[in-house]
Structures are given as structure tokens and as C-alpha cells.
Design a protein around this motif. Structure first.
Motif, PDB file in Angstrom:
ATOM      1  N   MET A 126       0.852  -1.191   0.000  1.00  0.00           N
ATOM      2  CA  MET A 126       0.000   0.000   0.000  1.00  0.00           C
ATOM      3  C   MET A 126       0.887   1.240   0.000  1.00  0.00           C
TER       4      MET A 126
ATOM      5  N   ASP B  38     -12.134   5.804   4.059  1.00  0.00           N
ATOM      6  CA  ASP B  38     -10.993   5.426   3.226  1.00  0.00           C
ATOM      7  C   ASP B  38      -9.710   6.035   3.810  1.00  0.00           C
ATOM      8  N   THR B  39      -8.683   5.231   3.886  1.00  0.00           N
ATOM      9  CA  THR B  39      -7.411   5.745   4.419  1.00  0.00           C
ATOM     10  C   THR B  39      -6.769   6.779   3.503  1.00  0.00           C
ATOM     11  N   ARG B  40      -7.122   6.778   2.241  1.00  0.00           N
ATOM     12  CA  ARG B  40      -6.590   7.726   1.258  1.00  0.00           C
ATOM     13  C   ARG B  40      -5.053   7.753   1.275  1.00  0.00           C
TER      14      ARG B  40
ATOM     15  N   PRO C 100      -1.610   2.458   6.578  1.00  0.00           N
ATOM     16  CA  PRO C 100      -2.616   1.905   5.670  1.00  0.00           C
ATOM     17  C   PRO C 100      -2.206   0.550   5.087  1.00  0.00           C
TER      18      PRO C 100
ATOM     19  N   ARG D 218      -7.643   0.026   1.551  1.00  0.00           N
ATOM     20  CA  ARG D 218      -8.430   1.255   1.460  1.00  0.00           C
ATOM     21  C   ARG D 218      -9.152   1.546   2.781  1.00  0.00           C
ATOM     22  N   LYS D 219      -9.553   0.491   3.502  1.00  0.00           N
ATOM     23  CA  LYS D 219     -10.234   0.682   4.787  1.00  0.00           C
ATOM     24  C   LYS D 219      -9.678  -0.263   5.848  1.00  0.00           C
TER      25      LYS D 219
END
Length: 396
Positions: free
Chosen positions: A75, A198-200, A217, A220-221
Motif C-alpha cells: 500500500m 478510506d485511508t486515502r 494503511p 483502502r479501509k
């Protein structure tokens, strides 16, 4: 039985395996000693931990030919958010501001271990596994190493032995190299959570009165959590029910990612700064956790160990290119001197963060929050911090 090597790497894990891959085309006969079979390694819970990889580390792994296998499951970290709980100071770093697509990455250790394992399987090197080192004696021409494998003893000779066999290094213990140990009186609680938002691609480092709290992260979540607490507090928190733990963690982290819910079991790890009193001995070099173990704040551990291996590989290439003895004292001393600055800088950086941000003294709290605000508003200071985060703080 006798085996002769130029280089014997003790420990074929992340750091030792990376060193072997970096030397795949070198004119050296390389042997790798590993205590665990691949099956035992895959069953180890250590493979579930999340690794923070700097951008510089990803570039080194790309040069080793393993990043292309890791990247699809890693990620990207495109933003880093640093804050001080209960205070006004915040600093934010963005990859776009540095002209890059990511400041770093988060990968599960098992993914990287498997990629390195596949790379090692393709190399024409001897892998002695499972085997344990039980004797070591250096002389003017080389090192005599005794291993135990399948109940029998093997005698090996090498020009140079590299200890990459972890924090409880057999090589270091056999040589009687002492360690400097500083107990932080803290425990890292490691787990994973699912997030509402969302972690963005954002990594959060939140400093609290008892120590730093990191959300990295994983998806995404989904995030890996490293929550540092004073030992007594950690014991209490580890004993909480799942609902109580989640509520406590939510209260400390806040709602940057909305509501959180647990996604993995909790584990606690006592935190100490550990450093071997010397990096080299007669025809022996210590790298990775065999040499140093640092606080997890800022996620520097594996990155530091990989830089040990990367620089050593470069120096070994140069030494063999000149036809010189890779185990001679001058070569070892020059390598140790070259690594000393990076190691000292990382220890100073992580140690200072822990001490400064775990102190509730009001004037110090005000000073550090003003410093965070200044970092957020001064481009030169922010560029320097971003380069450190990307692993570009020290040239190899």
C-alpha cells in the motif's frame, strides 16, 4: 565434511536474504545458513507484521529484483499526518509536494519474505537449512565455522562471516559481543483495524503522553496499528475486552478515519534500544537486528537493516573487483565507519522523538507543538523531513 566459502551469511531472512540477492552476480562463493525451514518460517506469526518501507528501501528492493512481486500487494503512503494528542501542533507531508508518487509503502512481512525466498531459490548458492551455528573461530586466513544439521556437525571455512541472524544472534553470542541496552519502559501493542473511512493512502503518527500511536494503511479501509504505552498501561490494555480496547483506541486516535473495529488479535512487545558494542570482529560483520534494534516510532527498523546490507554488498563488490581479501581488518573497519553515521542518526532521531513527545511538561509541550507548526509551514524544513521519511537522509 568441509565446505569452503568466500562469504558465509548466517541468517537467510529479510536482511540476510537481501544481501545474498545483492551479490548474485559477484565473483564470490556464497553460503547461507538458516535455522528455520521455509515451512517453519511461513508458520511463524512474525510474518503477519506490517513493515513500513521507505521509498529508498523500495528502490533497493527493485534493484534486487523482488519489488515487482511485492508492489502489487503493498500500500502506497502518499500522505503522512503527524499530530500531538490534546495539542494544536500538526505537520502534514505529501508525496506530490516532493514530486514523487509515494513517500513510502506498507507491506506485510510475509509477502516480502516470500519474494526474497523465491529469489534465493534461483541463485546458484549453497543453502544450509535447517542448520544452527555452534562454533566460530577466526584466524589470519579465514573463519572456521561449526554447524549442526540433521544431528551431525559440519565444518565450514569462510573468508568472511556476516551475522544477519536477528536479535538473539548466535554469532554475536558466540563471539561474546556485549550489547548496550536501554529499556524504554514501554510496550508496543500491535494489531489491525478496519476503518469507516478510506485511508486515502495516509499514514498517521499521533503522539500521546505515553508514547506514539501509528496507523499505517494496509488497504483502502484497513490499517496496521502500533500503539506504544507505558508497561503498566499496556498490561491493562491488553487485558481489556475487544469492545473496551476498541473504545480506548478510538478515544486516543480520534475520528480521522471514522469509526474503527478490530481486525486482528493484539500482541504486546517490550521496547528497548539495543545496540551491539561493536559492528565488526575478526572476519565477522553484524548487520540488521544482530547489530541494532530500535524503537518502532517512524518505522525505521527494517529500512536501517536493509541499508546495512546494501552498503555491505557495494563494498564487497568493490573489494572483490580489486582482488582484495574481503575479510581483512581494514575492509571491515572502513565498512563499520561508513555505517556508523547512519546508525547514530537514526538512533538519535527515534530516541529524541520518544523522549520529547512522551513528556507532558507544559513548556516542552508548547515548544514541540510550535515546532510541528513551523515544520508544516516552512518548505525547506518540510523537504528535509520528507527526505528523511523517504530514506534519503543518508547517502550510502
Amino acid at each position: 565434511m568441509n565446505y569452503d566459502y568466500d562469504l558465509l551469511i548466517v541468517g537467510g531472512g529479510l536482511v540476510g536474504g537481501s544481501l545474498a540477492l545483492a551479490l548474485k552476480d559477484a565473483p564470490l562463493r556464497v553460503g547461507v545458513v538458516e535455522a528455520l525451514t521455509p515451512e517453519e518460517r511461513r508458520r511463524s506469526p512474525a510474518g503477519h507484521r506490517a513493515l513500513a518501507l521507505s521509498r529508498g528501501t523500495a528502490q533497493v528492493l527493485d534493484g534486487l529484483g523482488v519489488w515487482r512481486e511485492v508492489a502489487p500487494e503493498a500500500m502506497a503512503i502518499r500522505h503522512i499526518h503527524v499530530s500531538d494528542r490534546g495539542h494544536f501542533g500538526k505537520t502534514r507531508l505529501h508525496a506530490a509536494d516532493q514530486g514523487v508518487d509515494a513517500l513510502g509503502y506498507v507491506a506485510v512481512a510475509r509477502v516480502l519474505e516470500d519474494a526474497i525466498e523465491r529469489g534465493l531459490e534461483r541463485l546458484p548458492i549453497d543453502r544450509l537449512c535447517p542448520a544452527r551455528i555452534i562454533g566460530l573461530k577466526a584466524g589470519a586466513e579465514g573463519v572456521c565455522v561449526t554447524l549442526k544439521r540433521d544431528g551431525e556437525c559440519l565444518g565450514l571455512n569462510a573468508k568472511l562471516v556476516v551475522a544477519a541472524d536477528g536479535g538473539n544472534s548466535s554469532v554475536r553470542n558466540l563471539l561474546g559481543i556485549e550489547q548496550e541496552v536501554r529499556d524504554y519502559g514501554q510496550t508496543a501493542i500491535v494489531t489491525e483495524v478496519r476503518t469507516e473511512k478510506d485511508t486515502r493512502f495516509t499514514a498517521y503518527e499521533r503522539f500521546t503522553a505515553s508514547g506514539p500511536l501509528a496507523f499505517l494503511p494496509l488497504g483502502r479501509k484497513q490499517c496496521s496499528v502500533v500503539w506504544t504505552l507505558k508497561d503498566a498501561d499496556a498490561e491493562e490494555v491488553l487485558a481489556l475486552s475487544e469492545a473496551e480496547f476498541t473504545a480506548r483506541l478510538q478515544a486516543v486516535f480520534g475520528y480521522w478515519l471514522g469509526r474503527i473495529e478490530p481486525a486482528a488479535v493484539r500482541q504486546g512487545f517490550p521496547l528497548k534500544l539495543v545496540r551491539a558494542e561493536k559492528m565488526v570482529d575478526e572476519r565477522v560483520i553484524l548487520i540488521g537486528n544482530a547489530m541494532h534494534q530500535i524503537h518502532p516510532v517512524a518505522g525505521q527498523g527494517f529500512n536501517l537493516g536493509l541499508r546495512d546490507a546494501a552498503l555491505l554488498a557495494d563494498r564487497l563488490w568493490a573489494q572483490t573487483g580489486f582482488g582484495e581479501d574481503i575479510g581483512e581488518a581494514g575492509f571491515l573497519a572502513r565498512y563499520a565507519e561508513a555505517r556508523r553515521r547512519d546508525l547514530a542518526n537514526v538512533i538519535r532521531f527515534t530516541d529524541s522523538l520518544v523522549r520529547i513527545f512522551s513528556n507532558g511538561f507544559p513548556p516542552l509541550a508548547l515548544a514541540r507543538n510550535l515546532a510541528l507548526l513551523a515544520l508544516d509551514r516552512l518548505p525547506p524544513a518540510k523537504r528535509l523531513l520528507a527526505r528523511h521519511a523517504m530514506g534519503y537522509g543518508v547517502r550510502l
